[in-house]
Scaffold this motif. Structure first.
Motif, PDB file in Angstrom:
ATOM      1  N   PRO A  49     -12.284   4.070   5.948  1.00 28.11           N
ATOM      2  CA  PRO A  49     -12.516   3.363   4.941  1.00 28.11           C
ATOM      3  C   PRO A  49     -11.521   3.400   3.786  1.00 28.11           C
ATOM      4  CG  PRO A  49     -13.745   5.633   4.767  1.00 28.11           C
ATOM      5  CD  PRO A  49     -13.264   5.412   6.166  1.00 28.11           C
ATOM      6  N   ASN A  50     -11.089   2.193   3.220  1.00 19.23           N
ATOM      7  CA  ASN A  50     -10.515   2.570   1.998  1.00 19.23           C
ATOM      8  C   ASN A  50     -11.372   3.269   0.740  1.00 19.23           C
ATOM      9  OD1 ASN A  50     -11.936   0.549   0.277  1.00 19.23           O
ATOM     10  ND2 ASN A  50     -10.744  -0.924   1.229  1.00 19.23           N
ATOM     11  N   SER A  51     -10.679   3.572  -0.166  1.00 23.00           N
ATOM     12  CA  SER A  51     -11.364   4.540  -1.249  1.00 23.00           C
ATOM     13  C   SER A  51     -12.817   3.738  -1.859  1.00 23.00           C
ATOM     14  CB  SER A  51     -10.430   4.672  -2.480  1.00 23.00           C
ATOM     15  OG  SER A  51      -9.791   3.619  -3.068  1.00 23.00           O
ATOM     16  N   GLU A  52     -12.545   2.342  -1.973  1.00 21.52           N
ATOM     17  CA  GLU A  52     -13.676   1.869  -2.374  1.00 21.52           C
ATOM     18  C   GLU A  52     -14.734   1.907  -1.582  1.00 21.52           C
ATOM     19  OE1 GLU A  52     -12.145  -2.143  -3.556  1.00 21.52           O
ATOM     20  OE2 GLU A  52     -11.231  -1.282  -5.289  1.00 21.52           O
ATOM     21  N   GLU A  53     -14.685   1.468  -0.213  1.00 24.68           N
ATOM     22  CA  GLU A  53     -15.401   1.469   0.885  1.00 24.68           C
ATOM     23  C   GLU A  53     -16.162   2.798   1.100  1.00 24.68           C
ATOM     24  OE1 GLU A  53     -13.389  -1.971   3.772  1.00 24.68           O
ATOM     25  OE2 GLU A  53     -12.937   0.240   3.888  1.00 24.68           O
ATOM     26  N   ALA A  54     -15.388   3.759   1.040  1.00 24.37           N
ATOM     27  CA  ALA A  54     -15.794   5.206   0.982  1.00 24.37           C
ATOM     28  C   ALA A  54     -17.051   5.407   0.231  1.00 24.37           C
ATOM     29  CB  ALA A  54     -14.783   6.112   0.765  1.00 24.37           C
ATOM     30  N   ARG A  55     -16.694   4.996  -1.185  1.00 27.16           N
ATOM     31  CA  ARG A  55     -17.527   5.365  -2.407  1.00 27.16           C
ATOM     32  C   ARG A  55     -18.919   4.563  -2.052  1.00 27.16           C
ATOM     33  NH1 ARG A  55     -12.465   4.802  -5.473  1.00 27.16           N
ATOM     34  NH2 ARG A  55     -12.205   7.036  -6.312  1.00 27.16           N
ATOM     35  N   THR A 104      -8.420   5.868   2.966  1.00 27.57           N
ATOM     36  CA  THR A 104      -6.917   5.291   2.543  1.00 27.57           C
ATOM     37  C   THR A 104      -6.986   5.234   1.146  1.00 27.57           C
ATOM     38  OG1 THR A 104      -7.873   3.115   2.937  1.00 27.57           O
ATOM     39  CG2 THR A 104      -6.588   4.528   4.859  1.00 27.57           C
ATOM     40  N   GLY A 105      -5.595   5.357   0.460  1.00 27.65           N
ATOM     41  CA  GLY A 105      -5.674   5.418  -1.201  1.00 27.65           C
ATOM     42  C   GLY A 105      -5.038   4.199  -1.546  1.00 27.65           C
ATOM     43  N   SER A 108      -1.925   7.879  -1.257  1.00 26.97           N
ATOM     44  CA  SER A 108      -2.427   9.024  -0.680  1.00 26.97           C
ATOM     45  C   SER A 108      -3.473   9.031   0.063  1.00 26.97           C
ATOM     46  CB  SER A 108      -2.615  10.471  -1.624  1.00 26.97           C
ATOM     47  OG  SER A 108      -1.793  10.763  -2.390  1.00 26.97           O
ATOM     48  N   ASN A 109      -3.417   9.135   1.469  1.00 25.25           N
ATOM     49  CA  ASN A 109      -4.381   8.979   2.355  1.00 25.25           C
ATOM     50  C   ASN A 109      -4.821  10.543   2.988  1.00 25.25           C
ATOM     51  OD1 ASN A 109      -3.927   6.342   2.575  1.00 25.25           O
ATOM     52  ND2 ASN A 109      -2.712   6.505   4.398  1.00 25.25           N
ATOM     53  N   GLN A 110      -6.167  10.680   2.944  1.00 22.47           N
ATOM     54  CA  GLN A 110      -6.903  11.892   3.269  1.00 22.47           C
ATOM     55  C   GLN A 110      -7.810  12.080   4.237  1.00 22.47           C
ATOM     56  OE1 GLN A 110      -8.822  13.733  -0.542  1.00 22.47           O
ATOM     57  NE2 GLN A 110      -8.803  15.573   0.510  1.00 22.47           N
ATOM     58  N   LEU A 111      -7.537  12.994   5.202  1.00 18.78           N
ATOM     59  CA  LEU A 111      -8.333  13.042   6.522  1.00 18.78           C
ATOM     60  C   LEU A 111      -9.332  14.288   6.318  1.00 18.78           C
ATOM     61  CD1 LEU A 111      -8.519  12.310   9.541  1.00 18.78           C
ATOM     62  CD2 LEU A 111      -6.888  14.159  10.080  1.00 18.78           C
ATOM     63  N   PHE A 112     -10.508  13.876   6.754  1.00 20.23           N
ATOM     64  CA  PHE A 112     -11.673  15.142   6.754  1.00 20.23           C
ATOM     65  C   PHE A 112     -12.001  15.228   8.121  1.00 20.23           C
ATOM     66  CE2 PHE A 112     -11.605  13.020   2.646  1.00 20.23           C
ATOM     67  CZ  PHE A 112     -11.729  13.897   1.658  1.00 20.23           C
ATOM     68  N   TRP A 147      -8.931  18.075   5.755  1.00 26.53           N
ATOM     69  CA  TRP A 147      -7.907  18.508   6.890  1.00 26.53           C
ATOM     70  C   TRP A 147      -6.537  18.153   6.471  1.00 26.53           C
ATOM     71  CZ3 TRP A 147      -9.843  21.140  11.134  1.00 26.53           C
ATOM     72  CH2 TRP A 147      -8.944  21.253  12.194  1.00 26.53           C
ATOM     73  N   GLU A 148      -6.366  17.326   5.877  1.00 23.59           N
ATOM     74  CA  GLU A 148      -5.019  17.091   5.639  1.00 23.59           C
ATOM     75  C   GLU A 148      -4.715  15.695   4.727  1.00 23.59           C
ATOM     76  OE1 GLU A 148      -0.442  16.779   8.000  1.00 23.59           O
ATOM     77  OE2 GLU A 148      -2.334  17.372   8.957  1.00 23.59           O
ATOM     78  N   THR A 149      -3.642  15.729   3.898  1.00 25.88           N
ATOM     79  CA  THR A 149      -3.221  14.691   2.996  1.00 25.88           C
ATOM     80  C   THR A 149      -2.012  13.961   3.365  1.00 25.88           C
ATOM     81  OG1 THR A 149      -4.670  15.551   1.250  1.00 25.88           O
ATOM     82  CG2 THR A 149      -3.103  13.788   0.582  1.00 25.88           C
ATOM     83  N   TYR A 150      -1.833  12.761   3.527  1.00 28.75           N
ATOM     84  CA  TYR A 150      -0.607  11.987   3.655  1.00 28.75           C
ATOM     85  C   TYR A 150      -0.226  11.109   2.783  1.00 28.75           C
ATOM     86  CZ  TYR A 150      -3.041  13.254   8.436  1.00 28.75           C
ATOM     87  OH  TYR A 150      -3.240  13.915   9.514  1.00 28.75           O
ATOM     88  N   THR A 151       0.981  11.380   2.153  1.00 29.22           N
ATOM     89  CA  THR A 151       1.674  10.581   0.978  1.00 29.22           C
ATOM     90  C   THR A 151       2.847   9.497   1.671  1.00 29.22           C
ATOM     91  OG1 THR A 151       1.164  12.496  -0.368  1.00 29.22           O
ATOM     92  CG2 THR A 151       2.752  10.836  -1.212  1.00 29.22           C
ATOM     93  N   TRP A 152       2.555   8.326   1.240  1.00 30.75           N
ATOM     94  CA  TRP A 152       3.471   7.317   1.470  1.00 30.75           C
ATOM     95  C   TRP A 152       3.640   6.669   0.366  1.00 30.75           C
ATOM     96  CZ3 TRP A 152       4.621   6.922   6.725  1.00 30.75           C
ATOM     97  CH2 TRP A 152       3.864   7.772   7.503  1.00 30.75           C
ATOM     98  N   ASP A 153       5.095   6.015   0.284  1.00 27.81           N
ATOM     99  CA  ASP A 153       5.669   5.113  -0.814  1.00 27.81           C
ATOM    100  C   ASP A 153       4.965   3.900  -0.889  1.00 27.81           C
ATOM    101  OD1 ASP A 153       7.687   7.056  -1.183  1.00 27.81           O
ATOM    102  OD2 ASP A 153       9.087   5.789   0.095  1.00 27.81           O
ATOM    103  N   ARG A 154       4.230   3.706  -2.153  1.00 24.65           N
ATOM    104  CA  ARG A 154       3.504   2.464  -2.492  1.00 24.65           C
ATOM    105  C   ARG A 154       4.439   1.357  -2.470  1.00 24.65           C
ATOM    106  NH1 ARG A 154      -1.432   1.544  -4.193  1.00 24.65           N
ATOM    107  NH2 ARG A 154      -1.839   3.492  -4.910  1.00 24.65           N
TER     108      ARG A 154
END
Length: 263
Positions: A140-146, A172-173, A182-186, A192-199
């Protein structure tokens, strides 16, 4: 004669504009050397800006088409995208429960990129009750996760979605206002891990489809979910970084970016 390719079955909507949905799934799977088979969950009237109309397909046809394909092809991974109606979610569940050994990658498309609502409370409840317990990787993106988890804090959302039955959750962020994405894996009851990508600067049609389908393709090739999540993010970022704008709306990911002629 070349060796057979792994098979991925997509349950998703048809996007006539060519940016998202089944077309995005097919392009992504072909680019990963997979064989794509598809079950259309809904027809749509849409362009590169927004969805104007959603036309769900019948549950009977969805189940019948999926069973016909599964009787013929050795499906390695299921990928779920746009559902659009609670009866469609029930139909997909009827298939998943018959094939519990096949991993499931689920991109819960709840709204169009242009803002059109593609879900309601009943569909969301059906997703939570039936599909999340069957899901290997949820993206999910952050809105879908919420919306699915019922919390504002994304850490709480990720943990709740694990509690609801998902094995892995990648939130996904891109919808957040942070300078970088920032994309966060649970997984395993924890972050579990956070991945950071250039916007990247634009708005992209089909980015979520591309990411989830890339994960599914890599898992079909035998990668474990964590490795598939890592590699799929890189593939998706490169697809977006080389995106193009065919219409008046959003950019379309270039899922064959490595084929560009640099001369």
């Amino acid at each position: 004669m070349s060796a057979n390719r792994p098979v991925v079955m997509s349950f998703s909507g048809h996007d006539p504009s060519g940016g998202a949905g089944i077309q995005a799934d097919i392009e992504t799977l072909v680019s990963h050397q997979c064989h794509s088979v598809s079950v259309i969950t809904a027809l749509t009237e849409q362009d590169t800006r927004n969805v104007k109309k959603l036309i769900p397909q019948s549950s009977e046809n969805i189940i019948s088409q999926a069973k016909t394909l599964l009787d013929d092809l050795p499906v390695n991974v299921f990928k779920i995208g746009l559902i659009g109606h609670h009866e469609t979610a029930i139909a997909i569940y009827a298939i998943l429960k018959q094939y519990p050994h096949i991993p499931v990658v689920f991109d819960p498309v709840l709204a169009a990129g242009g803002g059109t609502e593609l879900s309601n409370d009943r569909l969301i409840a059906t997703i939570v009750d039936l599909l999340l317990p069957c899901t290997t990787v949820l993206t999910p993106n952050s809105e879908e996760a919420r919306r699915l988890a019922g919390f504002d804090n994304l850490e709480e959302c990720g943990l709740e979605l694990l509690e609801q039955g998902c094995e892995y959750v990648l939130i996904t962020g891109t919808h957040e206002t942070t300078p970088a994405v920032s994309n966060q894996l649970f997984h395993d009851n924890r972050s579990w891990e956070t991945y950071t990508w250039d916007r990247l600067p634009a708005s992209y049609h089909g980015s979520g489809c591309t990411l989830a389908t890339s994960i599914a393709a890599l898992m079909a090739h035998g990668l474990e979910p964590v490795q598939a999540v890592m590699e799929a993010q890189e593939y998706t970022w490169n697809s977006l970084n080389s995106a193009y704008k065919p219409g008046r709306g959003q950019f379309i990911p270039n899922r064959f970016f490595w084929m560009e002629d640099d001369t």
